[in-house]
Design a protein around this motif. Structure first.
Motif, mmCIF file in Angstrom:
data_model
loop_
_atom_site.group_PDB
_atom_site.id
_atom_site.type_symbol
_atom_site.label_atom_id
_atom_site.label_comp_id
_atom_site.label_asym_id
_atom_site.label_seq_id
_atom_site.Cartn_x
_atom_site.Cartn_y
_atom_site.Cartn_z
ATOM 1 N N MET A 1 47.674 -35.920 30.774
ATOM 2 C CA MET A 1 47.963 -35.606 29.384
ATOM 3 C C MET A 1 47.297 -34.279 29.031
ATOM 4 O O MET A 1 46.221 -33.966 29.524
ATOM 5 N N ALA A 2 47.942 -33.509 28.186
ATOM 6 C CA ALA A 2 47.411 -32.226 27.726
ATOM 7 C C ALA A 2 47.680 -32.104 26.228
ATOM 8 O O ALA A 2 48.740 -32.486 25.750
ATOM 9 N N LYS A 3 46.716 -31.559 25.520
ATOM 10 C CA LYS A 3 46.848 -31.401 24.073
ATOM 11 C C LYS A 3 47.445 -30.037 23.737
ATOM 12 O O LYS A 3 47.117 -29.026 24.350
ATOM 13 N N ILE A 91 49.379 -32.712 19.398
ATOM 14 C CA ILE A 91 50.029 -33.731 20.219
ATOM 15 C C ILE A 91 49.329 -33.780 21.573
ATOM 16 O O ILE A 91 48.699 -32.800 21.990
ATOM 17 N N ASP A 92 49.441 -34.888 22.244
ATOM 18 C CA ASP A 92 48.853 -35.078 23.567
ATOM 19 C C ASP A 92 49.960 -35.643 24.447
ATOM 20 O O ASP A 92 50.334 -36.815 24.308
ATOM 21 N N VAL A 93 50.519 -34.799 25.306
ATOM 22 C CA VAL A 93 51.723 -35.161 26.047
ATOM 23 C C VAL A 93 51.535 -34.973 27.553
ATOM 24 O O VAL A 93 50.586 -34.330 27.998
ATOM 25 N N ASP A 94 52.460 -35.522 28.319
ATOM 26 C CA ASP A 94 52.383 -35.484 29.778
ATOM 27 C C ASP A 94 52.734 -34.130 30.383
ATOM 28 O O ASP A 94 52.344 -33.843 31.499
ATOM 29 N N GLY A 128 41.484 -24.713 28.102
ATOM 30 C CA GLY A 128 40.968 -25.621 29.118
ATOM 31 C C GLY A 128 41.913 -26.736 29.482
ATOM 32 O O GLY A 128 41.679 -27.454 30.452
ATOM 33 N N GLU A 129 42.992 -26.891 28.730
ATOM 34 C CA GLU A 129 43.988 -27.907 29.055
ATOM 35 C C GLU A 129 44.914 -27.363 30.135
ATOM 36 O O GLU A 129 45.238 -26.178 30.153
ATOM 37 N N ALA A 130 45.335 -28.224 31.010
ATOM 38 C CA ALA A 130 46.284 -27.819 32.052
ATOM 39 C C ALA A 130 47.638 -27.529 31.420
ATOM 40 O O ALA A 130 48.151 -28.331 30.671
#
Length: 135
Positions: A1-3, A91-94, A128-130
């Protein structure tokens, strides 16, 4: 998950296809627009993809440190400006593709006459999110 942050701009450039200023919308059109966003957020809560959202008042000011004590503050932003941030959603999605899909859906919120406004939303991954951007 990534925001991801979805920034909702008021009259940003390029202008939405249905560019009727919100101050010219009827109360019913404003209610329908807000309800669309509430329903969208509720659906994402159900899938676990919703983190938070908030509408912002048009009043505000710009502040910066000047190195000499009290930071200077200016009037603004103003509703008449080209790029006023009206609100945001996290949002926090795949995947990045899912973030784009959801941003597109939110862009279709109704405006004047109940027509989708096709507004531009700024989509930004949290630092820092992928995130893999392929375009």
């Amino acid at each position: 998950m990534a925001k991801y942050l979805l920034l909702k701009h008021y009259r940003g450039a390029p202008a939405p296809a249905n560019d009727v200023p919100m101050e010219q919308w009827t109360p019913e059109e404003i209610s329908a627009h807000v309800q669309y966003m509430r329903d969208f957020a509720a659906r994402l809560e159900g899938t676990g993809e919703f983190v938070d959202n908030q509408a912002l008042a048009p009043e505000g000011m710009f502040v910066r440190y000047d190195g000499e004590g009290r930071p200077p503050a200016t009037d603004g932003p103003f509703v008449e400006t080209k790029d006023l941030i009206a609100g945001w959603m996290v949002i926090d999605v795949d995947s990045y593709e899912r973030a784009i899909e959801l941003a597109g859906e939110l862009s279709a919120a109704p405006g004047a006459g109940g027509k989708p406004i096709h507004e531009w939303l700024e989509l930004r991954p949290f630092l820092g999110e992928a995130c893999t951007i392929t375009e």
